[in-house]
Scaffold this motif. Structure first.
Motif, PDB file in Angstrom:
ATOM      1  N   HIS A  84       0.852  -1.176   0.000  1.00 38.98           N
ATOM      2  CA  HIS A  84       0.000   0.000   0.000  1.00 38.98           C
ATOM      3  C   HIS A  84       0.896   1.237   0.000  1.00 38.98           C
ATOM      4  O   HIS A  84       1.946   1.247   0.645  1.00 38.98           O
ATOM      5  CB  HIS A  84      -0.895   0.032   1.248  1.00 38.98           C
ATOM      6  CG  HIS A  84      -1.834  -1.134   1.319  1.00 38.98           C
ATOM      7  ND1 HIS A  84      -2.912  -1.274   0.502  1.00 38.98           N
ATOM      8  CD2 HIS A  84      -1.824  -2.238   2.119  1.00 38.98           C
ATOM      9  CE1 HIS A  84      -3.551  -2.390   0.789  1.00 38.98           C
ATOM     10  NE2 HIS A  84      -2.902  -2.996   1.767  1.00 38.98           N
ATOM     11  N   PRO A  87       0.920   6.823   3.622  1.00 37.03           N
ATOM     12  CA  PRO A  87       0.007   7.961   3.737  1.00 37.03           C
ATOM     13  C   PRO A  87       0.746   9.258   3.420  1.00 37.03           C
ATOM     14  O   PRO A  87       1.968   9.343   3.518  1.00 37.03           O
ATOM     15  CB  PRO A  87      -0.460   7.914   5.187  1.00 37.03           C
ATOM     16  CG  PRO A  87       0.453   6.991   5.891  1.00 37.03           C
ATOM     17  CD  PRO A  87       1.082   6.107   4.883  1.00 37.03           C
ATOM     18  N   THR A  88      -0.014  10.266   3.057  1.00 35.30           N
ATOM     19  CA  THR A  88       0.592  11.526   2.614  1.00 35.30           C
ATOM     20  C   THR A  88       1.444  12.160   3.706  1.00 35.30           C
ATOM     21  O   THR A  88       2.469  12.769   3.405  1.00 35.30           O
ATOM     22  CB  THR A  88      -0.503  12.521   2.176  1.00 35.30           C
ATOM     23  OG1 THR A  88      -1.417  12.680   3.245  1.00 35.30           O
ATOM     24  CG2 THR A  88      -1.218  12.035   0.951  1.00 35.30           C
ATOM     25  N   TRP A  89       1.101  12.023   4.951  1.00 38.94           N
ATOM     26  CA  TRP A  89       1.874  12.651   6.016  1.00 38.94           C
ATOM     27  C   TRP A  89       3.188  11.922   6.258  1.00 38.94           C
ATOM     28  O   TRP A  89       4.094  12.452   6.878  1.00 38.94           O
ATOM     29  CB  TRP A  89       1.072  12.733   7.310  1.00 38.94           C
ATOM     30  CG  TRP A  89       0.567  11.398   7.800  1.00 38.94           C
ATOM     31  CD1 TRP A  89      -0.629  10.847   7.535  1.00 38.94           C
ATOM     32  CD2 TRP A  89       1.275  10.464   8.621  1.00 38.94           C
ATOM     33  NE1 TRP A  89      -0.742   9.622   8.129  1.00 38.94           N
ATOM     34  CE2 TRP A  89       0.430   9.363   8.822  1.00 38.94           C
ATOM     35  CE3 TRP A  89       2.529  10.449   9.213  1.00 38.94           C
ATOM     36  CZ2 TRP A  89       0.788   8.256   9.557  1.00 38.94           C
ATOM     37  CZ3 TRP A  89       2.900   9.343   9.962  1.00 38.94           C
ATOM     38  CH2 TRP A  89       2.026   8.264  10.128  1.00 38.94           C
ATOM     39  N   ARG A  91       5.055  10.497   3.668  1.00 37.46           N
ATOM     40  CA  ARG A  91       5.873  10.471   2.465  1.00 37.46           C
ATOM     41  C   ARG A  91       7.034  11.465   2.597  1.00 37.46           C
ATOM     42  O   ARG A  91       6.895  12.547   3.124  1.00 37.46           O
ATOM     43  CB  ARG A  91       5.033  10.813   1.242  1.00 37.46           C
ATOM     44  CG  ARG A  91       4.035   9.749   0.929  1.00 37.46           C
ATOM     45  CD  ARG A  91       3.303  10.047  -0.342  1.00 37.46           C
ATOM     46  NE  ARG A  91       2.225   9.073  -0.510  1.00 37.46           N
ATOM     47  CZ  ARG A  91       1.218   9.229  -1.322  1.00 37.46           C
ATOM     48  NH1 ARG A  91       1.112  10.333  -2.036  1.00 37.46           N
ATOM     49  NH2 ARG A  91       0.309   8.323  -1.419  1.00 37.46           N
TER      50      ARG A  91
END
Length: 97
Positions: A84, A87-89, A91
């Motif tokens: 998966h 998450p954006t936070w 990256r």
């Protein structure tokens, strides 16, 4: 007078609860005894019973040649996608590019 009636109802309720618990315990012991008796009586029968007759599907023939048509392969489990994206936070700049 009302207090005596309430006390009588409470006493009858506890007596009924005790009878319910006692009846449940007796029923449980009876069911356990029947299960043990049936298990004990069927144990010698299970030792003689042919396992292939029980496990074979209805109408299936057991060929001594080992033909694969008699024994189809079980279906394979579906493949899962386990990777998966993060998450954006979480990256980093390298992941964003």
């Amino acid at each position: 007078m009302i207090a005596d009636a309430v006390n009588a109802v409470i006493a009858l309720g506890w007596a009924l609860a005790a009878w319910i618990v006692l009846a449940a315990a007796v029923a449980t012991l009876a069911l356990y005894a029947v299960t043990v008796i049936v298990w004990t009586l069927l144990r010698p029968l299970r030792a003689v019973w042919p396992r292939r007759a029980v496990c074979a599907p209805a109408g299936a023939s057991r060929s001594p040649t080992g033909d694969s048509r008699d024994h189809p392969e079980p279906p394979r489990p579906a493949q899962r996608h386990t990777t998966h994206p993060a998450p954006t936070w979480a990256r980093t700049d390298k992941d964003a590019a």
